[in-house]
Design a protein around this motif. Structure first.
Motif, mmCIF file in Angstrom:
data_model
loop_
_atom_site.group_PDB
_atom_site.id
_atom_site.type_symbol
_atom_site.label_atom_id
_atom_site.label_comp_id
_atom_site.label_asym_id
_atom_site.label_seq_id
_atom_site.Cartn_x
_atom_site.Cartn_y
_atom_site.Cartn_z
ATOM 1 N N ALA A 55 0.816 -1.219 0.000
ATOM 2 C CA ALA A 55 0.000 0.000 0.000
ATOM 3 C C ALA A 55 0.847 1.265 0.000
ATOM 4 O O ALA A 55 0.468 2.275 -0.588
ATOM 5 C CB ALA A 55 -0.939 0.002 1.195
ATOM 6 N N ASP A 56 1.995 1.200 0.683
ATOM 7 C CA ASP A 56 2.859 2.368 0.770
ATOM 8 C C ASP A 56 4.259 1.926 1.164
ATOM 9 O O ASP A 56 4.531 0.726 1.301
ATOM 10 C CB ASP A 56 2.309 3.391 1.767
ATOM 11 N N ALA A 59 4.557 -0.265 4.307
ATOM 12 C CA ALA A 59 4.215 -1.674 4.101
ATOM 13 C C ALA A 59 5.397 -2.424 3.480
ATOM 14 O O ALA A 59 5.702 -3.564 3.866
ATOM 15 C CB ALA A 59 2.982 -1.792 3.221
ATOM 16 N N LEU A 60 6.055 -1.788 2.522
ATOM 17 C CA LEU A 60 7.236 -2.406 1.913
ATOM 18 C C LEU A 60 8.347 -2.554 2.939
ATOM 19 O O LEU A 60 8.985 -3.611 3.033
ATOM 20 C CB LEU A 60 7.716 -1.559 0.736
ATOM 21 N N LEU A 61 8.579 -1.511 3.724
ATOM 22 C CA LEU A 61 9.635 -1.561 4.729
ATOM 23 C C LEU A 61 9.357 -2.645 5.766
ATOM 24 O O LEU A 61 10.277 -3.337 6.219
ATOM 25 C CB LEU A 61 9.776 -0.199 5.414
ATOM 26 N N HIS A 62 8.093 -2.818 6.115
ATOM 27 C CA HIS A 62 7.745 -3.872 7.063
ATOM 28 C C HIS A 62 8.091 -5.241 6.486
ATOM 29 O O HIS A 62 8.646 -6.099 7.179
ATOM 30 C CB HIS A 62 6.264 -3.814 7.411
ATOM 31 N N ALA A 63 7.787 -5.457 5.224
ATOM 32 C CA ALA A 63 8.106 -6.731 4.579
ATOM 33 C C ALA A 63 9.616 -6.954 4.520
ATOM 34 O O ALA A 63 10.110 -8.073 4.741
ATOM 35 C CB ALA A 63 7.509 -6.771 3.178
ATOM 36 N N VAL A 64 10.353 -5.884 4.229
ATOM 37 C CA VAL A 64 11.814 -5.987 4.187
ATOM 38 C C VAL A 64 12.365 -6.281 5.579
ATOM 39 O O VAL A 64 13.311 -7.053 5.748
ATOM 40 C CB VAL A 64 12.431 -4.697 3.608
ATOM 41 N N SER A 65 11.764 -5.683 6.598
ATOM 42 C CA SER A 65 12.232 -5.934 7.963
ATOM 43 C C SER A 65 12.019 -7.389 8.343
ATOM 44 O O SER A 65 12.826 -7.977 9.058
ATOM 45 C CB SER A 65 11.525 -5.007 8.954
#
Length: 209
Positions: A55-56, A59-65
């Protein structure tokens, strides 16, 4: 050219490619380096294509984390795999706890960008058991620590009444040293000094529990 590259991604592959590109950016520069424009450039897709999966940026950073946590778990697993059985279950249980801490500290020092990213966008412990943050064993870093502590109880090394909340004490101590070494006033320690500090800290955690 971009269209042709985008069309080669099968269903689900694009999301994995975006996370992989974000992970490499984090490896190079930490969480602030995970920029959607650069992620899409590296994967050869448009931002609109990326937004179908995330979504933003958060959200991408959370997946990368989550991916960074999985690499952290594998670092711990590597240390655990080096333990040799001595026949003494207590000694092995202690060695497993030290290995969890050693793998954690090694990851922080060798992959500081990913280590910083591993804890980005985490508001609480809900991600501590997320499958996306698990290593090859299927366990996350937090679960590997919990398993090592359970092993101490099973081996009779740690009294059962002292087991509750032990994860938070051990984790706080080791994480604190890791951050001091990579981002704090202990950055100037040489390798010998870091090794000594890590060994003494792990001994302190073991005895303190």
């Amino acid at each position: 050219m971009t269209h042709r590259k985008r069309s080669t991604y099968r269903h689900g592959d694009l999301q994995r490619a975006l996370v992989a590109a974000g992970t490499e950016l984090a490896r190079e520069g930490g969480p602030s380096a995970v920029v959607l424009r650069e992620v899409t450039r590296r994967t050869g897709v448009t931002p609109n294509a990326a937004y179908r999966h995330f979504a933003d940026k958060r959200a991408l950073l959370h997946a990368v984390s989550m991916a960074a946590q999985a690499e952290l778990a594998r670092s711990i697993e590597q240390e655990l795999s080096r333990i040799e059985s001595t026949g003494d279950v207590g000694d092995v249980a202690k060695a497993r706890l030290r290995a969890v801490g050693a793998g954690y500290l090694r990851y922080a020092q060798t992959q500081p960008g990913l280590f910083r990213t591993a804890f980005a966008e985490h508001a609480d412990l809900r991600d501590a058991a997320a499958p996306d943050s698990a290593g090859d064993s299927g366990l996350t870093p937090f679960q590997l620590l919990s398993a090592a502590l359970d092993g101490l109880v099973e081996a009779g090394v740690l009294p059962a009444e002292r087991r509750l909340g032990a994860e938070f004490l051990a984790w706080s101590s080791v994480h604190g040293l890791a951050m001091l070494v990579i981002d704090g006033p202990l950055q100037g320690l040489d390798e010998e000094q870091r090794t000594f500090a890590a060994r003494r800290l792990l001994e302190m955690v073991e005895k303190g529990l």
